[in-house]
Design a protein around this motif. Structure first.
Motif, PDB file in Angstrom:
ATOM      1  N   ALA A  39      -2.380 -20.438  22.740  1.00  0.00           N
ATOM      2  CA  ALA A  39      -3.628 -20.570  21.988  1.00  0.00           C
ATOM      3  C   ALA A  39      -3.425 -20.166  20.530  1.00  0.00           C
ATOM      4  O   ALA A  39      -3.938 -20.826  19.607  1.00  0.00           O
ATOM      5  CB  ALA A  39      -4.717 -19.724  22.630  1.00  0.00           C
ATOM      6  N   GLN A  40      -2.683 -19.090  20.324  1.00  0.00           N
ATOM      7  CA  GLN A  40      -2.388 -18.664  18.946  1.00  0.00           C
ATOM      8  C   GLN A  40      -1.638 -19.741  18.182  1.00  0.00           C
ATOM      9  O   GLN A  40      -1.964 -20.031  17.022  1.00  0.00           O
ATOM     10  CB  GLN A  40      -1.549 -17.385  18.972  1.00  0.00           C
ATOM     11  CG  GLN A  40      -2.316 -16.107  19.114  1.00  0.00           C
ATOM     12  CD  GLN A  40      -1.390 -14.914  18.945  1.00  0.00           C
ATOM     13  OE1 GLN A  40      -0.519 -14.655  19.779  1.00  0.00           O
ATOM     14  NE2 GLN A  40      -1.578 -14.193  17.862  1.00  0.00           N
ATOM     15  N   ALA A  41      -0.637 -20.334  18.817  1.00  0.00           N
ATOM     16  CA  ALA A  41       0.177 -21.342  18.146  1.00  0.00           C
ATOM     17  C   ALA A  41      -0.658 -22.564  17.768  1.00  0.00           C
ATOM     18  O   ALA A  41      -0.517 -23.121  16.666  1.00  0.00           O
ATOM     19  CB  ALA A  41       1.347 -21.751  19.041  1.00  0.00           C
ATOM     20  N   VAL A  42      -1.538 -22.993  18.676  1.00  0.00           N
ATOM     21  CA  VAL A  42      -2.389 -24.153  18.403  1.00  0.00           C
ATOM     22  C   VAL A  42      -3.332 -23.857  17.239  1.00  0.00           C
ATOM     23  O   VAL A  42      -3.482 -24.662  16.312  1.00  0.00           O
ATOM     24  CB  VAL A  42      -3.186 -24.551  19.658  1.00  0.00           C
ATOM     25  CG1 VAL A  42      -4.252 -25.590  19.321  1.00  0.00           C
ATOM     26  CG2 VAL A  42      -2.245 -25.097  20.729  1.00  0.00           C
ATOM     27  N   LEU A  43      -3.975 -22.697  17.274  1.00  0.00           N
ATOM     28  CA  LEU A  43      -4.901 -22.329  16.208  1.00  0.00           C
ATOM     29  C   LEU A  43      -4.192 -22.181  14.868  1.00  0.00           C
ATOM     30  O   LEU A  43      -4.696 -22.622  13.826  1.00  0.00           O
ATOM     31  CB  LEU A  43      -5.621 -21.030  16.570  1.00  0.00           C
ATOM     32  CG  LEU A  43      -6.681 -21.131  17.669  1.00  0.00           C
ATOM     33  CD1 LEU A  43      -7.072 -19.746  18.170  1.00  0.00           C
ATOM     34  CD2 LEU A  43      -7.912 -21.869  17.155  1.00  0.00           C
ATOM     35  N   GLN A  44      -3.030 -21.548  14.900  1.00  0.00           N
ATOM     36  CA  GLN A  44      -2.290 -21.373  13.654  1.00  0.00           C
ATOM     37  C   GLN A  44      -1.838 -22.710  13.084  1.00  0.00           C
ATOM     38  O   GLN A  44      -1.943 -22.956  11.882  1.00  0.00           O
ATOM     39  CB  GLN A  44      -1.086 -20.459  13.866  1.00  0.00           C
ATOM     40  CG  GLN A  44      -0.333 -20.163  12.576  1.00  0.00           C
ATOM     41  CD  GLN A  44       0.887 -19.288  12.795  1.00  0.00           C
ATOM     42  OE1 GLN A  44       1.672 -19.531  13.706  1.00  0.00           O
ATOM     43  NE2 GLN A  44       1.039 -18.268  11.979  1.00  0.00           N
ATOM     44  N   GLY A  45      -1.337 -23.600  13.951  1.00  0.00           N
ATOM     45  CA  GLY A  45      -0.906 -24.907  13.485  1.00  0.00           C
ATOM     46  C   GLY A  45      -2.037 -25.695  12.855  1.00  0.00           C
ATOM     47  O   GLY A  45      -1.890 -26.293  11.785  1.00  0.00           O
ATOM     48  N   ALA A  88     -12.610 -24.158   7.685  1.00  0.00           N
ATOM     49  CA  ALA A  88     -11.725 -24.626   8.750  1.00  0.00           C
ATOM     50  C   ALA A  88     -10.455 -23.773   8.857  1.00  0.00           C
ATOM     51  O   ALA A  88     -10.177 -23.203   9.925  1.00  0.00           O
ATOM     52  CB  ALA A  88     -11.386 -26.101   8.543  1.00  0.00           C
ATOM     53  N   PRO A  89      -9.652 -23.643   7.790  1.00  0.00           N
ATOM     54  CA  PRO A  89      -8.473 -22.775   7.911  1.00  0.00           C
ATOM     55  C   PRO A  89      -8.848 -21.309   8.075  1.00  0.00           C
ATOM     56  O   PRO A  89      -8.160 -20.566   8.776  1.00  0.00           O
ATOM     57  CB  PRO A  89      -7.708 -23.012   6.609  1.00  0.00           C
ATOM     58  CG  PRO A  89      -8.736 -23.482   5.640  1.00  0.00           C
ATOM     59  CD  PRO A  89      -9.715 -24.271   6.452  1.00  0.00           C
ATOM     60  N   LEU A  90      -9.932 -20.885   7.437  1.00  0.00           N
ATOM     61  CA  LEU A  90     -10.356 -19.492   7.536  1.00  0.00           C
ATOM     62  C   LEU A  90     -10.675 -19.126   8.983  1.00  0.00           C
ATOM     63  O   LEU A  90     -10.187 -18.108   9.497  1.00  0.00           O
ATOM     64  CB  LEU A  90     -11.575 -19.269   6.640  1.00  0.00           C
ATOM     65  CG  LEU A  90     -12.226 -17.880   6.657  1.00  0.00           C
ATOM     66  CD1 LEU A  90     -11.219 -16.794   6.328  1.00  0.00           C
ATOM     67  CD2 LEU A  90     -13.396 -17.840   5.674  1.00  0.00           C
ATOM     68  N   GLY A  91     -11.470 -19.931   9.654  1.00  0.00           N
ATOM     69  CA  GLY A  91     -11.847 -19.626  11.034  1.00  0.00           C
ATOM     70  C   GLY A  91     -10.687 -19.708  12.000  1.00  0.00           C
ATOM     71  O   GLY A  91     -10.515 -18.839  12.864  1.00  0.00           O
ATOM     72  N   ARG A  92      -9.860 -20.730  11.876  1.00  0.00           N
ATOM     73  CA  ARG A  92      -8.767 -20.918  12.832  1.00  0.00           C
ATOM     74  C   ARG A  92      -7.641 -19.893  12.641  1.00  0.00           C
ATOM     75  O   ARG A  92      -7.129 -19.335  13.613  1.00  0.00           O
ATOM     76  CB  ARG A  92      -8.224 -22.345  12.716  1.00  0.00           C
ATOM     77  CG  ARG A  92      -9.172 -23.367  13.331  1.00  0.00           C
ATOM     78  CD  ARG A  92      -8.775 -24.784  13.045  1.00  0.00           C
ATOM     79  NE  ARG A  92      -9.664 -25.711  13.765  1.00  0.00           N
ATOM     80  CZ  ARG A  92      -9.975 -26.930  13.333  1.00  0.00           C
ATOM     81  NH1 ARG A  92      -9.479 -27.373  12.182  1.00  0.00           N
ATOM     82  NH2 ARG A  92     -10.778 -27.708  14.029  1.00  0.00           N
ATOM     83  N   LEU A  93      -7.261 -19.641  11.409  1.00  0.00           N
ATOM     84  CA  LEU A  93      -6.201 -18.658  11.168  1.00  0.00           C
ATOM     85  C   LEU A  93      -6.659 -17.253  11.551  1.00  0.00           C
ATOM     86  O   LEU A  93      -5.891 -16.471  12.128  1.00  0.00           O
ATOM     87  CB  LEU A  93      -5.763 -18.695   9.708  1.00  0.00           C
ATOM     88  CG  LEU A  93      -5.035 -19.965   9.250  1.00  0.00           C
ATOM     89  CD1 LEU A  93      -4.765 -19.926   7.754  1.00  0.00           C
ATOM     90  CD2 LEU A  93      -3.734 -20.152  10.021  1.00  0.00           C
ATOM     91  N   ALA A  94      -7.907 -16.909  11.245  1.00  0.00           N
ATOM     92  CA  ALA A  94      -8.412 -15.581  11.585  1.00  0.00           C
ATOM     93  C   ALA A  94      -8.497 -15.395  13.097  1.00  0.00           C
ATOM     94  O   ALA A  94      -8.168 -14.323  13.620  1.00  0.00           O
ATOM     95  CB  ALA A  94      -9.787 -15.367  10.946  1.00  0.00           C
ATOM     96  N   THR A  95      -8.908 -16.421  13.806  1.00  0.00           N
ATOM     97  CA  THR A  95      -8.976 -16.313  15.270  1.00  0.00           C
ATOM     98  C   THR A  95      -7.578 -16.143  15.859  1.00  0.00           C
ATOM     99  O   THR A  95      -7.379 -15.356  16.790  1.00  0.00           O
ATOM    100  CB  THR A  95      -9.652 -17.554  15.865  1.00  0.00           C
ATOM    101  OG1 THR A  95     -10.964 -17.707  15.288  1.00  0.00           O
ATOM    102  CG2 THR A  95      -9.804 -17.423  17.369  1.00  0.00           C
ATOM    103  N   ALA A  96      -6.603 -16.873  15.308  1.00  0.00           N
ATOM    104  CA  ALA A  96      -5.228 -16.733  15.795  1.00  0.00           C
ATOM    105  C   ALA A  96      -4.715 -15.313  15.586  1.00  0.00           C
ATOM    106  O   ALA A  96      -4.073 -14.732  16.464  1.00  0.00           O
ATOM    107  CB  ALA A  96      -4.317 -17.729  15.077  1.00  0.00           C
TER     108      ALA A  96
END
Length: 338
Positions: free
Chosen positions: A118-124, A76-84
């Protein structure tokens, strides 16, 4: 070798319309895994999880064992942080002639504000996922030999080398929006105040006792109550008070940047009116609250410490015996003016 390899796995956590993982995001996946995920897990636990993930027949979606549960929490954090991280580079095409954007009859590159949002949402979400991962490891560290080894390793103790051990714990006393990023940003201020302010009031020997017990996950009942009731509230308020002016500035390679942002996205100058006074009021109030907590902490320790309770404090130079209450002399003559 990676803990997230397919676009179907990525789609469990990121809304993405692609048959493969885009190159920019694939690069970011390797970066986030190396610098963030493996730092949290540590090499032994990460290698154990990798071996389980690579084993024939392993299915994280259907399996209910420890490795499958941990993998889902890691992805979960791996996919979202990497996409951001990979999103801006994914927005453009780089070739021998330069940098280009994608425009066709059916699609065009998103506006900058859309990409930033989008970056902010994914990073959060990714940072909250990271907090959930660490908390799960803390809650379950006794359930297997691998997790027990993690708990005593550098990776498992890194977040326990100070009195505040998590974002949620700090959030109980001061509102930081449940933000792991803010909690990390406050770290240097928090640790400095822990040493200089709490050490001054409690004595460095007693402060070290609290640190050691926090690190070892074996706080005594008295020390746990003391932390929750006085120490952590004081440290949180003092941290906010000292950090409010400090966080307004950021050192960069080109100098010092102002880091004060508006909540609104308009250009109305009214939003800036009295900003310096608002920041000063916030800092002053937090410092005053912190000082009050410290006074209550000192009064409580001086009142309750003994050779058997808070003995380290009792035997330190920080301890001040409470003054005896003056007694009444019933033999003295009393005069009253009428």
């Amino acid at each position: 070798m990676s803990l997230l390899n397919t676009v179907d796995e990525l789609k469990q956590f990121v809304s993405i319309d692609s048959r493969t993982i885009p190159p920019a995001i694939a690069i970011a996946l390797r970066e986030v895994e190396a610098t963030v995920i493996r730092t949290v897990l540590g090499k032994p636990l990460a290698d154990w999880l990798q071996a389980a993930y690579d084993a024939d027949g392993f299915d994280a979606d259907s399996a209910d064992d420890l490795a499958a549960e941990l993998l889902r929490l890691v992805q979960a954090p791996l996919g979202r942080l990497a996409t951001a991280i990979g999103l801006p580079e994914h927005q453009v095409i780089i070739d021998g002639t330069g940098v280009h954007i994608i425009v066709s009859e059916t699609s065009k590159t998103a506006f900058q504000w859309q990409t930033v949002k989008a970056q902010a949402v994914l990073q959060g979400r990714g940072l909250r996922d990271l907090d959930m991962l660490v908390q799960w490891l803390e809650d379950n560290y006794q359930s297997s030999a691998e997790l027990q080894a993690w708990a005593t390793s550098d990776a498992g103790q890194r977040h326990r080398r100070e009195l505040f051990t998590s974002t949620a714990q700090f959030q109980e006393y001061e509102n930081i929006g449940d933000s792991r990023a803010v909690f990390a940003l406050l770290g240097p201020v928090r640790r400095r105040l822990e040493h200089f302010e709490l050490g001054r009031v409690m004595g460095h020997e007693f402060l070290q006792e609290l640190r050691d017990q926090t690190l070892a996950r074996n706080l005594s009942s008295d020390n746990k109550n003391l932390l929750r009731t006085y120490v952590l509230p004081a440290l949180a308020s003092l941290t906010v008070g000292h950090a409010t002016p400090e966080m307004g500035l950021k050192f960069t390679g080109e100098g010092i940047e102002l880091m004060v942002a508006r909540i609104d996205d308009s250009n109305s100058k009214e939003a800036d009116a009295g900003l310096d006074q608002l920041l000063k009021n916030k800092a002053d109030q937090a410092l005053l609250t912190g000082a009050r907590w410290l006074n209550q902490l000192t009064a409580y320790l001086d009142r309750t410490a003994s050779a058997t309770r808070f003995a380290t404090y009792f035997n330190s130079s920080a301890y001040t015996p409470p003054k005896p209450e003056p007694g009444r002399d019933f033999t003295a003559k009393t005069y009253r003016a009428c």
